[in-house]
Scaffold this active site. Structure first.
Site, mmCIF file in Angstrom:
data_model
loop_
_atom_site.group_PDB
_atom_site.id
_atom_site.type_symbol
_atom_site.label_atom_id
_atom_site.label_comp_id
_atom_site.label_asym_id
_atom_site.label_seq_id
_atom_site.Cartn_x
_atom_site.Cartn_y
_atom_site.Cartn_z
ATOM 1 N N HIS A 109 -44.783 -15.644 -65.929
ATOM 2 C CA HIS A 109 -45.073 -14.901 -64.692
ATOM 3 C C HIS A 109 -44.126 -15.275 -63.558
ATOM 4 O O HIS A 109 -44.433 -15.016 -62.384
ATOM 5 C CB HIS A 109 -46.535 -15.087 -64.291
ATOM 6 N N LYS A 129 -42.133 -8.689 -68.345
ATOM 7 C CA LYS A 129 -42.765 -8.595 -67.023
ATOM 8 C C LYS A 129 -41.667 -8.460 -65.958
ATOM 9 O O LYS A 129 -41.213 -7.360 -65.693
ATOM 10 C CB LYS A 129 -43.707 -9.774 -66.830
ATOM 11 N N THR A 167 -40.844 -14.376 -70.902
ATOM 12 C CA THR A 167 -41.017 -13.037 -71.475
ATOM 13 C C THR A 167 -39.930 -12.114 -70.934
ATOM 14 O O THR A 167 -39.403 -12.334 -69.845
ATOM 15 C CB THR A 167 -42.405 -12.458 -71.130
HETATM 16 N N1 PLP Z 1 -47.809 -16.396 -71.452
HETATM 17 C C1 PLP Z 1 -48.578 -16.030 -70.412
HETATM 18 C C2 PLP Z 1 -48.932 -17.055 -69.393
HETATM 19 C C3 PLP Z 1 -49.050 -14.704 -70.289
HETATM 20 O O1 PLP Z 1 -49.826 -14.352 -69.276
HETATM 21 C C4 PLP Z 1 -48.676 -13.755 -71.276
HETATM 22 C C5 PLP Z 1 -49.116 -12.345 -71.196
HETATM 23 O O2 PLP Z 1 -49.619 -11.852 -70.254
HETATM 24 C C6 PLP Z 1 -47.880 -14.193 -72.328
HETATM 25 C C7 PLP Z 1 -47.464 -15.493 -72.397
HETATM 26 C C8 PLP Z 1 -47.471 -13.230 -73.401
HETATM 27 O O3 PLP Z 1 -46.331 -12.543 -72.994
HETATM 28 P P1 PLP Z 1 -46.012 -11.089 -73.607
HETATM 29 O O4 PLP Z 1 -46.801 -10.112 -72.801
HETATM 30 O O5 PLP Z 1 -44.537 -10.954 -73.484
HETATM 31 O O6 PLP Z 1 -46.464 -11.133 -75.038
#
Ligand code: PLP
Length: 431
Positions: A236, A267, A264
């Site tokens: 995030h 986002k 990621t």
């Molecule tokens: N890590 C955190 C803290 C998340 O909030 C999320 C998803 O919201 C993820 C990992 C997973 O990421 P992705 O949406 O790319 O699968």
């Protein structure tokens, strides 16, 4: 001589002694339980409109379409519609097609993917990067593989870690201890208790539901003092914080102290996919042993090219990051001035508390139906019962007029549904 196997005779109702199981009944009962707990999720049909972020088309059940404003996107900077990113994807798709053609074992590497991994390693100042099909998979595969390869590893995991990290810890099969959220004293206590055995601390930078931030530098101090390895989820924060968008660890000047940084592409970078960065040895080991990397089709070249374009763009441009922080601050100020129960956060995340699952859903429905504003309700198990909320994520593109409209719409909704105002204490319900 080859052995020819005869196909087994099909089972008929009369072939076995058992009573026919009502399999459907199990699924209906599970769903009924969800309905009973007011936790059944309904997804609205929201089609984003390229070039008009944060506007989208909401398709109702009757087929009618209404233009709405999205206030809860995790495409935090609208990069999913940025012309450079869209062009990189379309140009690469025209050149390479749309699929990857298999796992990397089968299809091999492709240059957009390798370039993306180099870009990510450079972003975080690490030797290497490894891309997965999602941030979820990168945590699950990354944490489990790293911990499993360390003999007698003890994992120390923050109590508020995301489900993907919890699954990574679980899949590792290693012993774990949970430290109270962002509680350095508790973490130190557990590190001391663990003694000399190898330890891995797993934590996030920005916790997405409360919008609070980990004391990364101080956690690294403890890791140094007690000889632990560190694994940080910057999901995030990537794209959003730091001089080049590498996250909170870059902003705080401690990025070089974290062993593995995970992120990621879905986002802040507006695409899809996830990754880890770290030393060449750690990444080569994960590449070689992680089932979540080995046994799934690679990210398509067009997606990799789009993600790389987004990462590259955000390395050099501060405009989006500055506007993002400014609009988030303005949104918080406006909602607080209207007496709404805004949870204080130090980040771009603006939770407005409701404290009840049914009312939270009703508020979201009312906002969509009556005001053309889409904010997804956040209920248990994403947050503890009693702390249900609307999680608002202002972007650089939510202008003053939209903030004003949001404030008026929320105030009207709070009056119409008689929801709790600022000053209310929201207590987690006992399980
Ligand atoms: N890590 C955190 C803290 C998340 O909030 C999320 C998803 O919201 C993820 C990992 C997973 O990421 P992705 O949406 O790319 O699968």
């Amino acid at each position: 001589m080859p052995v020819t196997r005869m196909p087994a005779a099909p089972k008929t109702a009369s072939s076995g002694p058992g009573i026919k199981t009502d399999f459907e009944g199990y699924f209906r009962a599970a769903l009924d339980k969800l309905h009973g707990e007011r936790r059944y999720r309904v997804f609205a049909d929201i089609e984003r409109v390229a070039g008009r972020f944060p506007q989208a088309n909401w398709r109702r059940q009757d087929g009618s379409i209404r233009e709405i404003t999205v206030w809860c996107s995790n495409d935090y900077l609208g990069m999913g519609q940025h012309p450079e990113v869209v062009n990189a994807m379309t140009e690469t798709a025209k050149r390479c097609g749309v699929g990857a053609g298999g796992t990397r074992n089968i299809a091999g590497n492709n240059s957009p993917l390798v370039d993306l991994e180099r870009e990510l390693a450079d972003l975080h100042g690490k030797e290497a990067g490894l891309v997965f099909t999602s941030g979820y998979v990168s945590n699950q595969a990354g944490i489990s593989t790293i911990a499993r390869l360390i003999p007698n590893c003890l994992i120390l995991s923050d109590a508020f870690n995301h489900n993907s990290m919890i699954e990574g810890v679980r899949h590792s099969g290693c012993e774990k201890r949970i430290f109270r959220h962002n509680d350095l004293a508790h973490l130190e206590e557990l590190l001391i208790e663990a003694g000399d055995r190898p330890k891995l601390i797993v934590f996030e930078s920005v916790y997405s539901m409360d919008g609070d931030v980990a004391p990364i530098g101080k956690i690294c101090d403890l890791a140094d003092r007690y000889g632990a390895m560190t694994y940080l989820d910057e999901v995030h924060a990537v794209g959003l914080y730091g001089e080049r968008g590498a996250g909170i660890s870059e902003r705080d000047g401690v990025m070089h102290r974290v062993d593995v940084i995970e992120g990621t592409l879905a986002k802040g970078f507006g695409c899809v996919g996830g990754y880890i960065t770290g030393t060449s040895a750690v990444l080569d080991a994960v590449r070689s042993f992680a089932a979540g990397f080995i046994f799934t089709t690679a990210l398509p070249p067009a997606v990799a090219a789009a993600a790389r374009a987004s990462v590259r763009y955000l390395k050099r441009s501060q405009v989006e990051r500055e506007a993002h922080q400014r609009q988030a601050a303005q949104t918080k100020a406006a909602l607080e001035a209207a007496g709404l129960p805004v949870l204080h956060t130090e980040t771009h995340i603006v939770p407005v508390m409701v404290g009840d699952a049914e009312l939270c859903k009703a508020a979201a429905d009312h906002l969509l139906e009556c005001h053309g504003i889409y904010i997804q309700p956040i209920n248990y198990p994403t947050v503890p019962r009693g702390t249900e909320r609307l999680r608002i994520t202002p972007s650089p593109f939510h202008d003053a007029a939209q903030i004003e409209k949001l404030t008026a719409a929320l105030a009207e909704t709070w009056d119409a549904l008689d929801l709790p105002r600022a000053g209310t204490v929201f207590v987690e319900a006992a399980e």
